[in-house]
Each structure stands twice: as C-alpha cells, then as structure tokens.
Scaffold this motif. Sequence first.
Motif, mmCIF file in Angstrom:
data_model
loop_
_atom_site.group_PDB
_atom_site.id
_atom_site.type_symbol
_atom_site.label_atom_id
_atom_site.label_comp_id
_atom_site.label_asym_id
_atom_site.label_seq_id
_atom_site.Cartn_x
_atom_site.Cartn_y
_atom_site.Cartn_z
ATOM 1 N N GLU A 146 -29.952 -36.799 -13.324
ATOM 2 C CA GLU A 146 -28.727 -37.562 -13.539
ATOM 3 C C GLU A 146 -27.549 -36.630 -13.812
ATOM 4 N N LYS A 147 -27.790 -35.633 -14.639
ATOM 5 C CA LYS A 147 -26.736 -34.668 -14.961
ATOM 6 C C LYS A 147 -26.261 -33.930 -13.716
ATOM 7 N N GLU A 148 -27.192 -33.500 -12.875
ATOM 8 C CA GLU A 148 -26.817 -32.778 -11.662
ATOM 9 C C GLU A 148 -26.075 -33.682 -10.683
ATOM 10 N N LEU A 149 -26.558 -34.899 -10.510
ATOM 11 C CA LEU A 149 -25.942 -35.809 -9.544
ATOM 12 C C LEU A 149 -24.518 -36.167 -9.932
ATOM 13 N N HIS A 150 -24.235 -36.208 -11.227
ATOM 14 C CA HIS A 150 -22.897 -36.573 -11.690
ATOM 15 C C HIS A 150 -21.873 -35.459 -11.470
ATOM 16 N N LYS A 151 -22.307 -34.326 -10.949
ATOM 17 C CA LYS A 151 -21.337 -33.279 -10.649
ATOM 18 C C LYS A 151 -20.422 -33.689 -9.496
ATOM 19 N N ILE A 152 -20.891 -34.634 -8.681
ATOM 20 C CA ILE A 152 -20.002 -35.253 -7.684
ATOM 21 C C ILE A 152 -20.227 -36.757 -7.746
ATOM 22 N N TYR A 201 -29.875 -34.469 -4.057
ATOM 23 C CA TYR A 201 -31.233 -34.201 -4.546
ATOM 24 C C TYR A 201 -31.899 -33.101 -3.728
ATOM 25 N N HIS A 202 -31.874 -33.238 -2.413
ATOM 26 C CA HIS A 202 -32.517 -32.232 -1.560
ATOM 27 C C HIS A 202 -31.832 -30.870 -1.683
ATOM 28 N N ALA A 203 -30.525 -30.877 -1.936
ATOM 29 C CA ALA A 203 -29.794 -29.618 -2.063
ATOM 30 C C ALA A 203 -30.125 -28.887 -3.352
ATOM 31 N N MET A 204 -30.702 -29.587 -4.327
ATOM 32 C CA MET A 204 -30.965 -28.985 -5.634
ATOM 33 C C MET A 204 -32.447 -28.819 -5.926
ATOM 34 N N ILE A 205 -33.258 -28.734 -4.876
ATOM 35 C CA ILE A 205 -34.678 -28.418 -5.051
ATOM 36 C C ILE A 205 -34.901 -26.914 -4.942
ATOM 37 N N ASN A 206 -34.260 -26.289 -3.972
ATOM 38 C CA ASN A 206 -34.390 -24.848 -3.749
ATOM 39 C C ASN A 206 -33.019 -24.192 -3.863
ATOM 40 N N PRO A 207 -32.994 -22.887 -4.182
ATOM 41 C CA PRO A 207 -34.090 -22.020 -4.586
ATOM 42 C C PRO A 207 -34.752 -22.504 -5.881
ATOM 43 N N THR A 208 -35.961 -22.019 -6.141
ATOM 44 C CA THR A 208 -36.723 -22.483 -7.286
ATOM 45 C C THR A 208 -36.814 -21.407 -8.358
ATOM 46 N N ILE A 209 -36.873 -21.862 -9.596
ATOM 47 C CA ILE A 209 -37.103 -20.947 -10.720
ATOM 48 C C ILE A 209 -38.412 -20.205 -10.484
ATOM 49 N N PHE A 214 -22.924 -24.458 -4.148
ATOM 50 C CA PHE A 214 -23.255 -24.023 -5.507
ATOM 51 C C PHE A 214 -22.075 -23.311 -6.172
ATOM 52 N N ASN A 215 -21.284 -22.586 -5.391
ATOM 53 C CA ASN A 215 -20.121 -21.903 -5.976
ATOM 54 C C ASN A 215 -19.094 -22.885 -6.530
ATOM 55 N N ILE A 216 -19.176 -24.123 -6.091
ATOM 56 C CA ILE A 216 -18.280 -25.156 -6.627
ATOM 57 C C ILE A 216 -18.931 -25.904 -7.787
ATOM 58 N N ILE A 217 -20.158 -26.393 -7.586
ATOM 59 C CA ILE A 217 -20.748 -27.288 -8.590
ATOM 60 C C ILE A 217 -21.851 -26.633 -9.418
ATOM 61 N N GLU A 218 -22.327 -25.452 -9.006
ATOM 62 C CA GLU A 218 -23.383 -24.742 -9.738
ATOM 63 C C GLU A 218 -23.048 -23.251 -9.832
ATOM 64 N N PRO A 219 -21.856 -22.891 -10.293
ATOM 65 C CA PRO A 219 -21.483 -21.472 -10.254
ATOM 66 C C PRO A 219 -22.383 -20.571 -11.105
ATOM 67 N N ASP A 220 -22.759 -21.014 -12.290
ATOM 68 C CA ASP A 220 -23.619 -20.182 -13.135
ATOM 69 C C ASP A 220 -24.986 -19.988 -12.502
ATOM 70 N N ARG A 221 -25.516 -21.049 -11.948
ATOM 71 C CA ARG A 221 -26.826 -20.955 -11.313
ATOM 72 C C ARG A 221 -26.755 -20.071 -10.065
ATOM 73 N N THR A 258 -15.085 -37.626 -6.964
ATOM 74 C CA THR A 258 -14.626 -36.747 -8.029
ATOM 75 C C THR A 258 -15.632 -35.616 -8.178
ATOM 76 N N ILE A 259 -15.168 -34.397 -7.985
ATOM 77 C CA ILE A 259 -16.001 -33.223 -8.218
ATOM 78 C C ILE A 259 -15.744 -32.773 -9.651
ATOM 79 N N ASN A 260 -16.754 -32.887 -10.492
ATOM 80 C CA ASN A 260 -16.636 -32.519 -11.896
ATOM 81 C C ASN A 260 -16.993 -31.053 -12.060
ATOM 82 N N LEU A 261 -15.994 -30.231 -12.305
ATOM 83 C CA LEU A 261 -16.172 -28.786 -12.374
ATOM 84 C C LEU A 261 -16.688 -28.375 -13.750
ATOM 85 N N GLU A 262 -17.290 -27.189 -13.811
ATOM 86 C CA GLU A 262 -17.953 -26.774 -15.042
ATOM 87 C C GLU A 262 -16.985 -26.505 -16.183
#
Length: 761
Positions: free
Chosen positions: A318-324, A341-349, A389-396, A703-707
């Motif tokens: 839910e937290k990840e999906l709310h980034k957009i 969802y599919h965009a946030m499966i890989n790369p994997t920890i 990821f550079n927009i919605i997951e920059p730290d990751r 709405t793109i919710n930036l970090e």
Amino acid sequence: MKKIFTAVFCLAALYVTAQTPNLVQYVHPIIGTDRMGHVFPGATVPFGMVQLSPETDTLSYDLNGKYNPDVYKYCAGYQYTDKTIVGFSHTHFSGTGHSDLGDFLVMPTVGKLQLNPGTTDKPGSGYRSGFSHANEVSEANYYKVKLDASGIIAEMTTSARVGFHQYTFPKTEQAHIILDLMAGIYNYPGKNVWTYVKILNDSTLVGYRQTNGWARTRTLYFAMAFNKHFTAHGFANYTPKEPYKGFWAKFNQTKNFPEIAGKQIKAWFDFNTDEGEKIKIKMAISPVSMDGALNNMQVEVPDWDFEKVKADGQALWEKELHKIEIKASEDDKINFYTSMYHAMINPTIYMDEDGKYKGLDQNVHQADGFTNYTTFSLWDTHRALHPLFNIIEPDRNADMIKSMLAHYEQSPEHMLPVWSNSANENWCMSGYHSVSVIADAVIKGNAPFDANKALDACIATATHRDYQSIGLFMDNGYIPDEKDANSVSSTLEYAYDDWCIAQMAKKLNRTDIYNQFIKYAQNWKNVYDPKSGFMHPKEADGTFRKTKFDPFTTIDMGFIEGNAWNYTLYVPHDPQGLIKAMGGNKRFITYMDSLFSYDLPDKYFAETEDITKDGIIGNYVHGNEPSHHDAYLYDWTDQPWKTQEKIRMILPKMYKSTPDGLGGNDDTGQMSAWYIFSSLGFYPVAPGSDQYAIGSPAVDHATINLEDGKSFTINVKNQSPKNVYIQKITLNGKPLKSYFISHADILNGGELAFVMGSRHK
C-alpha cells in the motif's frame, strides 16, 4: 471526557481511512500469467527475497526420466491455462525470458505417500493436484487455492525473507508435507550440484541447495519450521548410487534419520490432523548460511500469526502504490497498479537481516550503509524501470547502484554487472547498461555515492577490450559483421552507453573522458547504410554486407532480439542526428509510419521460440525492449501528434486486465514501467539525460508523491479514449514551449496540465 476523546479519535481515524484509498485492491497478480507474460501469481513483498508461488510445471525430469522440453513457456513456473499444481516454491524471476529458480518446493498431501510428482494428464499418479481458478485467489502478498486431490486449502504470504504457508487439512492420520529439493524451474541432469537437510528437532529443519543453472555457482540456504510437531519424517535420496557407499551405507537414512546429503533429495513429514486444522510452515531463506536463515525467520516472523504477516506485507505494498495516485477508469486502475506491483518485484534484496550477503567473489561480505540487491536484468530495465525508481524510489535505486559497484569491486574482470543474479554474472544480452543506470542517477542528482569512482567503474567496463568485441568497437568505430553475430545491435548499444559515460564525465568536469566517449557515442553512424535505409551489418573491409540482408528477419542479421526495422531507430541519445541521416523530417516520418503499419509476414514468427505475435503491432515489437522509445521519436519531428496517437493505440493493445494481458515478457518490470510512464504522459527516451518526452496521458489525474514531501500532479481535461491529441499543455500554469519536460520540473513539484481533443493540432 475520556469517552468523548475516544469517540473523536475513532471518527478521525475513520476519516483518514476514508481519505486514503485502498490501492492493493487494484493489484491483480494473475495478469500476465497466461502466454508470454512470464509473471507469477504468488505472494511477495516489495523487492523481497522470497517469491512464494505455485508451480503448474517445473520442467523437471520425473523419476522415469521423462522430460518436458517446453522451457520457455515456464519461465515463472506457472501458466494460467494449466489444470494442475505440482507444489509451491520460494524463488521466482518475474517476467524474464529465461527459466531458473523454483527453490524448495513444498506440497501438502493426504493418503498414501507419493514422492513422484506425477504427470499433468494423470495427476493422481503422484503428489500433483488438480485445481480450479474458481477456487484461486491472487492478491498482493497473498495466494490461496484449493487442491482438488486432497481438499486442502493452501494459503501463502511472505515477509522479505520468509515464506509463510498455511494449509487447512481434513481429518486424517495420513497428512504429509513433502519438501522436494530436486524440483526447480527448468531442471536438467547436473543442475543440482548438492542438497543437504538436517533435522534440528521434531518441528524445525535446516539445509541448502547448490545449483549450476543460469547462475553457475549458486547456493541458497533455508530454515523450515512447523507450528506442530511431526509424528515422523523421512528422506528419499535419488542421487545415483556409487559402487562404494562408505560409512553411511550401514544406516537406514530413509526413516527418522537426522540428516541427509546428496544431489537429489526429497523429504516428507507426517501429521495427524483434525477437520479444519491448519498446519503452518515458515520457510526462511539466506544467501549466506543456515544460521542466517534461522535468524531471518526469528527476526521477521517470530510468531505464527499468518494474518498479521499478510497484513504487514500488504501494508508495505500500500505504501509503495501510494507513491503515484491516479484517477482513471476502474479497468485502467487495475492495469496501472498491477504495473506498479510488477515494477516493484525486482531487483530483489539479496542479503540477510544482519546485512551479510554473498558477493560475486563467493565470499561473505557485510553491507555497509546500503541494502544489497540482485536480479539485474539491465538490458531491459535501464530503459524505464530505473528511471522510474529515480523519481519514486531514489534511495532504493541508489542502493541498487551501490550493489552494482560492490559487484564491480568483487569482479575478477573488474566489470559492472550485465545480467547478474545470486552472486553470479550471467553475461546475458548485449551492452553494458549498468552504465546507463549509474549515469541516469548522477545526471539527475541521485548519487549518494562516490560519483567519480562510479565513473571509473563505467570507464573500465566500457574499455574492457576482451568482452563482447569492445576492442573492435573502439578500434574500428563499429563491430565487423564477420566477428560478432550481434555486430550491429552491439555497436548501437555501446554507442548509447558511451554517450551516457560522456554525460556523466561532463557533469563531473572530466573533460578528457567526455571528449573520448562523446566520440564513441557517434559510432552509430558507422552502421547506418543510406542506400538500404537501415542499420546494416558492416564487414571488416568497411563495406556493408551485400547479400543475405533482410530487414524483417531476426536471424543472422547482426541484431539481438530485434530486426533492422526496429534497431534502425535505436539511437535514443541522438534522434536529431538519426533523422538527418535518414534523409530528414519527411522521410523519417514515412519510415516511422511504415513501422507501425506494415503487417509482418507469418514466416518471421517461426524463426525463434521467443518471437510470437504477442507484443507486435505491424512491425513494431513492443514485447521486446529496443522498440520502447520508438513511438516517442515523433516528438523530434514536425508531427508530434503522431506520438500521442501511437501511445494511446499501444496502451490498450499491449496491456489488459486479463491473464493474457501482457503483450510480451514483463522483463523484471520494464514492460510495466513503460505503461506507468506512458499512462502519466511522458517517457525517458534517453536515460542519462534529464529530459522526458511528452506522450498522451491515459489517466484523468495523477499525483506523484515525492520522497521529500513535494508532489507533482498531472491534470487532464477532456480525457476519453477518443480524445488522444493534446490541444494545450501547461507546466505550472505556463504554456509548455516544446514536447519535453525535465527531471527538475518533476522534483520541484507543481502541475503538468493537459487539454485533450479528438483532432490533432
């Protein structure tokens, strides 16, 4: 007073809940599980190490030596049209074009114990079971199915490193849990190098599996715990018998023995169950050790609360999906959030909870200040996934780059990853596109690492003369046709990657490096033949190949996973130069129009196993990534409205909310990232630039919710399936003077507003 306060608090909580839409409901993991999407329907958390999912076929040899040769079909282990399930395993690639993983297959059964999986046409001949989609549920971090053979209800959820199973049994004195260490997605003789199981007590065991597959030296450790003591356990060792069995030959290792080792091991565990009793299993994995797996289990899932683990994982989604957050039709929301969802499966920890991970040098390392990742399908994902990821997951994304730099330090070749997985380099596909990912982050200001050191790693990779004809590229300005089967596509990809290095060098004020690599970036011109009008194989003597050139075919034409029609447009860093080389604006537009309108003859679909009509519109191959920027190239011409037209044509054709709704392999999120960007109305044609090309938004609002707390909104007036053409576009209230926006425009926050219509301007 206390009662009044409690009532006010509850009303406030209800108000907040009402204002925060549940986006997990729009995630349908079953999308893409039919045909060539190659995604799995099971449970995982964002970027998690565990992907716990059913296998409808594992492509293994059975005990009679019969083999299913249909490797490509089962890259994710599951096909929607299949009628049986063979078990549930803990590791899966998402959307790849290669079959591997499928570790630690678990299957619950009742009745007589059977250790052969059986066959699809006779599931009763083994532990395989029939199932119905009517009794199947697939959600973000939750999967449920009824196994028809036993009536068992199978449920599963995950944390980052733990798969949590819950099996509801009937009343029986013959309940079994089978652990198949032989099974895997695409097994073949010699793939299983070694397996080991050790029983710690009557509810816990540990072990590992070593495989020689796509990753040649891969070891994965596990710890497995039951919520109930098993009444008995046993092993089956199918390792070919040696003439001398040694010390262990005097023991009966098949029944209640504490440990076993061999190349082909299966284990089973017996229970007595009451009607409706739930047998729960926690399976933790580790790339480092069995102790690491035990610790991962204890830290992440210390208790037996299945619903809590499910809820915690869905809260992460839910937290990840709310980034957009978007406003769109219900069907478009399903497509959009399933793509997220599919965009946030890989790369994997790829590290234990304590930060330890196995490196490319096969030694154990401690991640210092970053999370280590694996599964880098960079030929695919450099195009849109990492820019997203550079927009919605920059730290990751920064941690992913730090993982790539660690890979470089541990590499005996001193190269950045090409296609890496599980502490192995697979050397799959062409180019060295980690360079693109690193440059894109540096150019866009997302580089909390030593950028100059990263540039040095990029230079070392790009000048590794012995790798994939790089020396020939540097010496000749192209790769001769006689020397490399992918001579043209590799020349084009190296030119783009070298342009990325030049941009990074320019930003870091390293002028000598910039001058060197900006020259290499123009080498694409050396394989463009103005006579044929295509990128064309060029021989060592400097002449273009005169015979055996067919721009429609993918075989023996100098290209990888594409033909000349598509690869001729692969100059993302210099569209203006390409347009000029191809004869100017008018001729270029004619070429582009023909790409989308020409009906590719059927004979070309039979050339390779992975070229089907899935993902193809005319001669435009959306299901293969080199084409992903093509439709946006009209923005560099005097007919940008054709970009708008083509994008809105591609979106509904290639993405549907059905099991066959992906027009090609998702390729670890790249196909989905294309959908996300294109639905929002812009796309990164050339990562390594801070520029995005405008398309045609398919949402009503986003709405793109930036970090940093800012937000970038997209507002669309007169949105409809027919109103695909932009009538007016403004950025923060001012008319946009071109069909491009910058990364800074997004990060600064603000509004991109579109007015749409049914006719182009």
